[in-house]
Motif scaffolding. Structure first.
Motif, PDB file in Angstrom:
ATOM      1  N   THR A 210      -1.228  -1.133   2.091  1.00 60.38           N
ATOM      2  CA  THR A 210      -1.216  -2.377   1.400  1.00 60.38           C
ATOM      3  C   THR A 210      -0.212  -3.309   1.883  1.00 60.38           C
ATOM      4  O   THR A 210      -0.131  -4.474   1.679  1.00 60.38           O
ATOM      5  CB  THR A 210      -1.286  -2.219  -0.042  1.00 60.38           C
TER       6      THR A 210
ATOM      7  N   THR B  75      -9.934   2.856  -3.676  1.00 58.30           N
ATOM      8  CA  THR B  75     -10.193   4.028  -4.439  1.00 58.30           C
ATOM      9  C   THR B  75     -11.075   5.137  -3.669  1.00 58.30           C
ATOM     10  O   THR B  75     -10.876   6.234  -3.682  1.00 58.30           O
ATOM     11  CB  THR B  75     -10.739   3.653  -5.943  1.00 58.30           C
TER      12      THR B  75
ATOM     13  N   TYR C 292       7.196   2.796  -6.562  1.00 57.37           N
ATOM     14  CA  TYR C 292       6.297   4.045  -7.069  1.00 57.37           C
ATOM     15  C   TYR C 292       4.847   3.659  -6.994  1.00 57.37           C
ATOM     16  O   TYR C 292       3.946   4.284  -6.381  1.00 57.37           O
ATOM     17  CB  TYR C 292       6.657   4.189  -8.680  1.00 57.37           C
ATOM     18  N   THR C 293       4.515   2.211  -7.207  1.00 60.96           N
ATOM     19  CA  THR C 293       3.201   1.766  -7.116  1.00 60.96           C
ATOM     20  C   THR C 293       2.607   2.056  -5.726  1.00 60.96           C
ATOM     21  O   THR C 293       1.609   2.418  -5.473  1.00 60.96           O
ATOM     22  CB  THR C 293       3.005   0.413  -7.700  1.00 60.96           C
ATOM     23  N   PHE C 294       3.585   1.338  -4.629  1.00 59.24           N
ATOM     24  CA  PHE C 294       3.176   1.444  -3.192  1.00 59.24           C
ATOM     25  C   PHE C 294       2.895   2.865  -2.849  1.00 59.24           C
ATOM     26  O   PHE C 294       2.030   3.125  -2.179  1.00 59.24           O
ATOM     27  CB  PHE C 294       4.174   0.822  -2.452  1.00 59.24           C
TER      28      PHE C 294
ATOM     29  N   TRP D  44      12.067  -3.135 -11.630  1.00 60.20           N
ATOM     30  CA  TRP D  44      10.870  -3.605 -10.935  1.00 60.20           C
ATOM     31  C   TRP D  44      10.785  -3.119  -9.412  1.00 60.20           C
ATOM     32  O   TRP D  44       9.721  -2.727  -9.181  1.00 60.20           O
ATOM     33  CB  TRP D  44      11.081  -5.060 -10.560  1.00 60.20           C
TER      34      TRP D  44
ATOM     35  N   THR E 148      -2.550   7.909   0.539  1.00 58.83           N
ATOM     36  CA  THR E 148      -1.574   7.533   0.243  1.00 58.83           C
ATOM     37  C   THR E 148      -0.713   6.912   1.631  1.00 58.83           C
ATOM     38  O   THR E 148      -1.046   7.467   2.324  1.00 58.83           O
ATOM     39  CB  THR E 148      -0.750   8.015  -0.766  1.00 58.83           C
TER      40      THR E 148
ATOM     41  N   ASN F 291       2.045   5.700  -4.510  1.00 55.67           N
ATOM     42  CA  ASN F 291       1.199   6.464  -5.172  1.00 55.67           C
ATOM     43  C   ASN F 291      -0.293   5.656  -5.333  1.00 55.67           C
ATOM     44  O   ASN F 291      -1.123   6.179  -5.950  1.00 55.67           O
ATOM     45  CB  ASN F 291       1.526   6.863  -6.575  1.00 55.67           C
ATOM     46  N   THR F 292      -0.437   4.392  -4.590  1.00 55.24           N
ATOM     47  CA  THR F 292      -1.796   3.929  -4.827  1.00 55.24           C
ATOM     48  C   THR F 292      -2.151   3.605  -3.098  1.00 55.24           C
ATOM     49  O   THR F 292      -1.495   2.868  -2.477  1.00 55.24           O
ATOM     50  CB  THR F 292      -1.382   2.659  -5.455  1.00 55.24           C
TER      51      THR F 292
ATOM     52  N   TYR G  77       9.317   0.244  -9.951  1.00 57.20           N
ATOM     53  CA  TYR G  77       7.881   0.272 -10.001  1.00 57.20           C
ATOM     54  C   TYR G  77       7.202  -0.276  -8.735  1.00 57.20           C
ATOM     55  O   TYR G  77       6.097   0.475  -8.447  1.00 57.20           O
ATOM     56  CB  TYR G  77       7.626  -0.749 -11.225  1.00 57.20           C
ATOM     57  N   GLU G  78       7.542  -1.194  -8.078  1.00 60.59           N
ATOM     58  CA  GLU G  78       6.950  -1.547  -6.913  1.00 60.59           C
ATOM     59  C   GLU G  78       6.895  -0.459  -5.803  1.00 60.59           C
ATOM     60  O   GLU G  78       5.978  -0.144  -5.411  1.00 60.59           O
ATOM     61  CB  GLU G  78       7.840  -2.589  -6.126  1.00 60.59           C
TER      62      GLU G  78
END
Length: 348
Positions: A65, A36, A27-29, A21, A95, A31-32, A24-25
């Motif tokens: 974010t 958009t 990686y998401t932070f 988790w 990013t 790369n996001t 994932y958190e």
């Protein structure tokens, strides 16, 4: 024993799930982007700002974010102590790593502004305030601050004359303060000393008395003529008048002494006022200080005036070339011609 093994297996499973988790958190932070289709966001980093404050502000403006994760990223890269001060053009479509790299290694946004020749300090202050670079009152206090004047080697009561006309690229803050005004004023004065260095005879900064004379005379020359070919001749006129102990009778000095409230109409009562410290119709010698910011052409003219016998001059037309005279009779004739030319222009 079986119960223990089951418990151990459950703990390992939870640990793996937690690690997954977190991965994932993270990686998401990383790369996001927040949006958009990103939007440009102008963001200011004040001098000495703490990274936590910057991260929180970035989250509030929608550039990142999660402020906490952004702080962890900076700490991991060991960049949390390397923030630059200034205004940055960021984007909500970037990013977090790109945002961090811009704040640490990127170029702050610089604002271009031109300070023309011939402005008084208050005109320069208003120009800078209108551009959002300083607050006028902060600027006024700085250019009259004894510590500021002493630091920059200015031998007058203000930095008038040392606020170098030029085109500048300056950092801009959301809310300009005294520190910003000091920085901007210092930039202008630094630029003066840099540009004046090759102009000084022998390449050495002149003694204080000589510096004062040249600075004041250069400022008067700047206000009297915008024609390069006339600058040394105008300087020579004032040099001749000083040598003969004649009063300078320079309108621009009187106008300067009247301050920002001058309405553009110079009256006889103002020329006759001895209380105006800059009234060279009533007071002998040079005025107490420079009356504007001048270019290097005017300074060169003050340092090396043209040698001649002229002691008078008057414009042919407003803003145009001048007629120079060696005696009052010829000068009065030129003045009458100027008045005729002016009336013709006004009647067109």
């Amino acid at each position: 024993m079986k119960t223990f093994l089951r418990l151990l297996g459950l703990l390992l499973l939870l640990a793996l799930a937690g690690s997954g988790w977190l991965f994932y958190e993270g990686y998401t932070f990383l790369n996001t982007a927040p949006q958009t289709e990103g939007q440009e966001v102008l963001f200011d980093v004040p001098p000495g700002a703490h990274f936590a404050q910057v991260a929180t502000a970035l989250e509030q403006k929608g550039v990142v974010t999660d402020a906490r994760k952004f702080r962890l990223l900076a700490r991991y890269k060991e960049w949390d102590g390397r923030l630059q001060a200034g205004r940055f053009a960021l984007n909500s479509g970037w990013t977090p790593e790109k945002v961090l790299d811009m704040l640490v290694n990127g170029q702050p946004v610089l604002f271009r502004i031109t300070v023309p020749e011939g402005l008084t300090w208050w005109q320069t202050g208003k120009l800078l305030e209108e551009a959002g670079l300083v607050r006028f009152e902060d600027f006024r206090k700085v250019i009259m601050d004894p510590d500021f004047l002493r630091h920059y080697g200015i031998p007058f009561a203000t930095a008038e004359g040392f606020l170098m006309p030029d085109t500048y690229l300056l950092k801009k803050a959301d809310e300009p303060d005294a520190a910003q005004a000091r920085s901007v004023a210092g930039r202008l004065v630094d630029n003066f000393w840099r540009k004046a260095a090759p102009v000084w005879p022998g390449g050495a900064k002149p003694a204080v008395d000589q510096l004062k004379t040249w600075m004041i005379l250069a400022s008067v020359v700047e206000k009297e003529t915008g024609i390069d070919a006339e600058r040394r001749r105008v300087a020579g006129v004032y040099q001749n008048r000083l040598a003969r102990n004649m009063i300078l009778q320079a309108d621009p000095t009187v106008i300067y002494g009247l301050g920002p409230g001058f309405d553009g109409n110079l009256r006889r009562s103002q020329l006759d006022d001895p209380n105006n410290l800059y009234n060279t119709y009533q007071r002998p010698g040079l005025p107490p200080g420079p009356i504007c910011s001048f270019g290097m052409a005017a300074l060169r003219a003050a340092i090396n005036p043209e040698k001649h016998d002229f002691i008078y001059f008057v414009a042919i037309t407003d803003g145009g070339e001048h007629v120079f005279s060696t005696n009052l009779t010829d000068h009065n004739r030129a003045v009458r011609q100027y008045l005729q030319n002016r009336r013709k222009t006004q009647n067109r």
